[in-house]
Write a protein that holds these residues in place. Structure first.
Motif, mmCIF file in Angstrom:
data_model
loop_
_atom_site.group_PDB
_atom_site.id
_atom_site.type_symbol
_atom_site.label_atom_id
_atom_site.label_comp_id
_atom_site.label_asym_id
_atom_site.label_seq_id
_atom_site.Cartn_x
_atom_site.Cartn_y
_atom_site.Cartn_z
ATOM 1 N N LEU A 1 1.319 -1.220 0.033
ATOM 2 C CA LEU A 1 0.123 -0.141 -0.333
ATOM 3 C C LEU A 1 1.071 1.518 0.524
ATOM 4 O O LEU A 1 0.718 1.555 -0.321
ATOM 5 N N ALA A 2 1.650 1.358 0.969
ATOM 6 C CA ALA A 2 3.003 2.800 0.886
ATOM 7 C C ALA A 2 3.754 3.138 -0.491
ATOM 8 O O ALA A 2 3.561 3.969 -0.868
ATOM 9 N N ALA A 3 4.332 1.598 -1.259
ATOM 10 C CA ALA A 3 4.751 1.886 -2.604
ATOM 11 C C ALA A 3 3.415 2.889 -3.449
ATOM 12 O O ALA A 3 3.301 3.572 -4.420
ATOM 13 N N MET A 4 2.312 2.115 -3.343
ATOM 14 C CA MET A 4 0.927 2.257 -4.356
ATOM 15 C C MET A 4 0.908 3.856 -3.398
ATOM 16 O O MET A 4 0.984 4.917 -4.875
ATOM 17 N N ILE A 5 0.505 4.040 -2.660
ATOM 18 C CA ILE A 5 0.161 5.659 -2.011
ATOM 19 C C ILE A 5 1.524 6.845 -2.289
ATOM 20 O O ILE A 5 0.872 7.845 -3.247
ATOM 21 N N SER A 6 2.436 6.302 -2.570
ATOM 22 C CA SER A 6 3.463 7.085 -3.061
ATOM 23 C C SER A 6 3.671 7.058 -4.069
ATOM 24 O O SER A 6 3.928 8.651 -4.893
ATOM 25 N N ILE A 7 3.200 6.671 -5.379
ATOM 26 C CA ILE A 7 3.385 7.177 -6.512
ATOM 27 C C ILE A 7 1.747 7.114 -6.480
ATOM 28 O O ILE A 7 2.383 8.660 -8.078
ATOM 29 N N ILE A 8 0.964 7.095 -6.906
ATOM 30 C CA ILE A 8 -0.281 7.945 -6.544
ATOM 31 C C ILE A 8 -0.200 9.600 -5.857
ATOM 32 O O ILE A 8 -0.665 10.587 -7.278
ATOM 33 N N GLY A 9 0.516 9.046 -5.160
ATOM 34 C CA GLY A 9 0.935 11.123 -4.354
ATOM 35 C C GLY A 9 1.522 11.799 -5.114
ATOM 36 O O GLY A 9 1.405 13.056 -5.491
ATOM 37 N N ALA A 10 3.095 10.818 -6.199
ATOM 38 C CA ALA A 10 3.639 11.581 -6.822
ATOM 39 C C ALA A 10 3.766 11.833 -8.165
ATOM 40 O O ALA A 10 3.224 13.044 -8.902
ATOM 41 N N LYS A 11 1.682 11.445 -8.377
ATOM 42 C CA LYS A 11 1.354 12.106 -10.354
ATOM 43 C C LYS A 11 0.737 11.974 -9.972
ATOM 44 O O LYS A 11 -0.505 13.221 -10.889
ATOM 45 N N CYS A 12 -0.752 12.454 -8.651
ATOM 46 C CA CYS A 12 -1.645 13.127 -8.725
ATOM 47 C C CYS A 12 -1.390 14.422 -7.879
ATOM 48 O O CYS A 12 -2.349 15.394 -7.985
ATOM 49 N N LEU A 13 -0.466 13.982 -6.906
ATOM 50 C CA LEU A 13 -0.728 15.711 -6.118
ATOM 51 C C LEU A 13 0.918 16.494 -6.445
ATOM 52 O O LEU A 13 1.676 16.197 -5.313
ATOM 53 N N PRO A 14 1.366 16.199 -7.907
ATOM 54 C CA PRO A 14 2.887 16.755 -8.095
ATOM 55 C C PRO A 14 2.921 18.238 -7.589
ATOM 56 O O PRO A 14 2.515 18.675 -7.726
ATOM 57 N N VAL A 15 4.159 18.261 -7.059
ATOM 58 C CA VAL A 15 4.829 19.346 -5.906
ATOM 59 C C VAL A 15 6.007 19.314 -6.061
ATOM 60 O O VAL A 15 6.572 19.940 -5.413
#
Length: 422
Positions: A298-312
């Motif tokens: 879950l942590a890896a998926m959340i990290s990638i989703i965060g990088a793609k959908c909440l790009p900062v």
């Protein structure tokens, strides 16, 4: 031909750094002493953990931030400078807050380990402000963040948190501290700054090297402050399982999220560490390997989703957070440490609820409330401390670099020649 970069730190940096070091030396002279008795076997076991954590701090986090093609020297060297300064201040605060009783503070290797781990909060947070602050600003940030983190740890003792649990909140604290600081410092950047923030193949390889160091030694970080050998063994195993799953998911999910099925190295060296972050606070409470593996997944998926959908990532990507609040997070510490750390905090609450004694509902409810309070307090102090620090760093007093000099080593280093690309 003279350099176009001003000598803004020629007097300012040595003045503040040397004054601060003089103060530290005096404090150590009057208030500290070495531990007299120590068993050799215990020393050797503890020193091994110290070596591993030091490698994580110096090489792992140093190279992790070396992805900018024109800011590699500063990324690695400023990381070491910040660590060296932060450890001294963290040891002083740890002694006064947790063991001072009118006599001299005892210095042993265990206290140095805690000081190193506390100073790593700044190494994580500085990834969000990377390339936009000078060394004087990093000195101020180090003093303030280590102080806030040690104060947070001290507050968590009143919420029945032991040393391991309070220290493992460092990822979430540091990520939100860094994000809040970066938000205060963010602003519209010139085209020159955008160009210098690009990544290059060589610097990306450095970042991958830092990721490998962190991946290898992370089990030590998650087990160093546990007291019993059985707990240490459980923590090492759980951390390794979570990291292993994160590494697999990072590559496969990165390919799945790309329109042409290609793997993004940016996803890999962020998400493959997410499992180690997520299991940290609850690693000795996880009673089965499959739980640690699910957390890593879950942590890896959340990290990638965060990088793609909440790009900062800054001026190059116009993500929703960037547009709404003007946030610039150079090294994406939010998706690397913040989101997995938040997942770990929520997991800790769930495990406490599962293992609570429900024959006494009031006691179980109180334990869950304390656990939730720890997570909320950590995030709140991180955000509040970051806003305060960012507001202070904006002052003209610190001779901050102009936006045109962002992400550029030449603003701080003497180059033997003006190399191609600089």
């Amino acid at each position: 031909m003279g350099s176009k970069y001003p000598k803004s730190l020629r007097i300012f940096l040595p003045f503040w750094a040397l004054i601060l070091e003089t103060a530290f030396i005096l404090i150590f002279y009057f208030f500290t002493s070495y531990e007299i008795r120590s068993k050799k076997l215990e020393l050797l076991e503890t020193y091994s953990a110290f070596q591993d954590i030091n490698v994580m701090a110096v090489l792992g986090l140093g190279f992790l931030k070396a992805s900018l093609r024109r800011y590699a020297w500063s990324s690695v060297a400023f990381n070491l400078f910040t660590l060296a300064l932060g450890v001294q201040w963290a040891i002083i605060l740890d002694g006064f807050l947790f063991s001072y009783s009118g006599e001299k503070i005892t210095i042993n290797i265990q206290r140095i380990i805690r000081g190193t781990m506390s100073a790593m909060s700044v190494l994580i947070s500085s990834g969000a402000t990377l390339g936009k602050v000078n060394l004087v600003q990093l000195i101020v940030m180090t003093l303030l963040e280590v102080t806030v983190f040690q104060g947070t740890k001290f507050s968590l003792t009143f919420l029945k948190q032991n040393d391991h649990q309070s220290m493992m909140q460092i990822h979430m604290f540091a990520a939100y501290f860094g994000v809040a600081t970066a938000w205060c410092l963010s602003g519209p950047g010139p085209d020159a700054a955008k160009e210098k923030e690009q990544r290059a193949t060589t610097s990306t390889l450095f970042t991958t090297l830092g990721t490998l160091f962190l991946w290898i030694f992370w089990p030590t970080f998650n087990s160093a402050l546990l007291d019993y050998p059985s707990e240490k063994e459980t923590a090492v195993s759980n951390t390794y399982y979570a990291l292993a799953v994160s590494a697999v998911v990072a590559m496969s999910f990165s390919a799945a999220s790309h329109s042409e099925g290609k793997i993004s190295m940016n996803h890999v060296y962020r998400a493959m560490l997410a499992g180690g972050v997520a299991v940290g606070v609850a690693t000795n409470l996880i009673y089965s390997p499959w739980i640690a593996m699910v957390l890593g997944f879950l942590a890896a998926m959340i990290s990638i989703i965060g990088a793609k959908c909440l790009p900062v990532m800054g001026y190059r990507l116009e993500g929703c957070l960037n547009r709404i609040i003007g946030l610039h997070d150079t090294c994406e510490v939010h998706s690397t440490f913040g989101l997995p750390g938040l997942l770990g905090g929520l997991t800790y609450i769930v495990l406490i609820a599962e293992q609570a004694n429900w024959t006494k509902v009031s006691t179980a409810g109180f334990q869950i409330l304390l656990s939730a309070g720890c997570v909320a307090l950590t995030m709140a102090t991180g955000l509040a401390g970051g806003v305060l620090t960012g507001s202070i760093l904006r002052l003209n007093l610190w001779k901050a670099p102009h936006a045109a000099k962002y992400f550029d080593d030449q603003a701080f280093w003497k180059f033997p020649h003006l190399a191609v690309g600089f």
